[in-house]
Design an enzyme around this catalytic site. Structure first.
Site, PDB file in Angstrom:
ATOM      1  N   LYS A 187       0.856  -1.191   0.000  1.00 37.18           N
ATOM      2  CA  LYS A 187       0.000   0.000   0.000  1.00 37.18           C
ATOM      3  C   LYS A 187       0.892   1.243   0.000  1.00 37.18           C
ATOM      4  O   LYS A 187       1.757   1.400   0.879  1.00 37.18           O
ATOM      5  CB  LYS A 187      -0.899  -0.045   1.244  1.00 37.18           C
ATOM      6  CG  LYS A 187      -2.142   0.791   1.146  1.00 37.18           C
ATOM      7  CD  LYS A 187      -3.061   0.473   2.338  1.00 37.18           C
ATOM      8  CE  LYS A 187      -4.283   1.338   2.354  1.00 37.18           C
ATOM      9  NZ  LYS A 187      -5.075   1.135   3.576  1.00 37.18           N
TER      10      LYS A 187
HETATM   11  O1  G3P Z   1      -7.723   2.132   5.218  1.00 36.25           O
HETATM   12  C1  G3P Z   1      -8.010   3.480   5.094  1.00 36.25           C
HETATM   13  C2  G3P Z   1      -9.369   3.935   5.479  1.00 36.25           C
HETATM   14  O2  G3P Z   1     -10.333   2.999   5.334  1.00 36.25           O
HETATM   15  C3  G3P Z   1      -9.497   4.910   6.595  1.00 36.25           C
HETATM   16  O3  G3P Z   1     -10.789   5.012   7.135  1.00 36.25           O
HETATM   17  O4  G3P Z   1     -12.413   5.772   8.833  1.00 36.25           O
HETATM   18  O5  G3P Z   1      -9.971   6.380   9.063  1.00 36.25           O
HETATM   19  O6  G3P Z   1     -11.376   7.427   7.336  1.00 36.25           O
HETATM   20  P1  G3P Z   1     -11.157   6.220   8.144  1.00 36.25           P
END
Ligand code: G3P
Length: 220
Positions: A87
């Site tokens: 990633k």
């Molecule tokens: O993996 C990245 C992503 O899904 C982050 O989610 O909830 O931190 O915006 P969030």
């Protein structure tokens, strides 16, 4: 549409995997830090454990932001298990590194994507997955699902093979909307996956069926 779980928590990964519908896992530095995973050996060991639980693509994020170090780190991550997907953040050095990984047969997930232009660059570099963060786009007053639809339209017109991995999913409705908008993958917290199970009429109907089942068995 594939289902990935967006966590580094092993209990959640096991619970989602036991449903039998899980296709992969995504992690990020925030999710790894939340599980208190520290140091190169512990990080590698954690990714190895996740790969042993789930038979599917497992995204492991690089911690570097320069081309040479991203490549060095990504090669080490990819060596942990054949299912590791490196990633890489959507930055200039990241795009160069994604192209290098593509040319060298290493799968990539281009993360921190917030616009169609960024998604085009990720696809041009040959990213396996592109990760638009739809919840964070909603938080900023824009429409995350609309971005998924826009990228899907562009990729279809242009014939790009990069898979759209909708990330930053906050609820079950996000998953449904992303499926409609053309996402190839949704990566979700366990709570959002389980939310799809829920409907009050299912609960009411089951209550009645269970009561009538007792009558059928002759127990009441
Ligand atoms: O993996 C990245 C992503 O899904 C982050 O989610 O909830 O931190 O915006 P969030």
């Amino acid at each position: 549409m594939k289902f990935f779980i967006d966590t580094a928590n092993l209990a959640d990964i096991r619970e989602a995997n036991e449903l039998g519908i899980l296709d992969g896992v995504t992690t990020n530095p925030t999710l790894m830090a939340k599980e208190n995973i520290k140091g190169e050996a512990a990080i590698a060991n954690h990714y190895k454990t996740i790969c042993e639980i789930v038979d599917g693509d497992i995204s492991a994020e690089v911690l570097s932001v320069e081309f040479a170090t991203i490549v060095e780190e990504g090669k080490k991550l990819a060596a942990i298990h054949p299912n590791i997907v490196v990633k890489v953040p959507m930055i200039k050095e990241g795009i160069k590194a994604i192209k290098w990984f593509t040319d060298n047969g290493i799968k990539t997930n281009c993360t921190l994507v917030f616009s169609a232009g960024q998604a085009i660059l990720a696809a041009k570099a040959g990213a396996t997955y592109v990760s638009p963060f739809i919840g964070r786009i909603d938080d900023s007053g824009w429409d995350g699902v609309q971005l998924i639809a826009q990228i899907s339209n562009i990729y279809n017109i242009q014939g790009f093979e990069t898979e759209i991995l909708a990330a930053s999913i906050r609820n079950g409705n996000h998953i449904i909307a992303c499926a409609e908008a053309g996402a190839d993958v949704c990566t979700c917290p366990l709570s959002s996956i389980l939310a799809l199970l829920k409907h009050p009429l299912t609960d009411l109907g089951l209550k009645q069926f269970l009561a009538d089942a007792e009558k059928m068995k002759g127990t009441v």
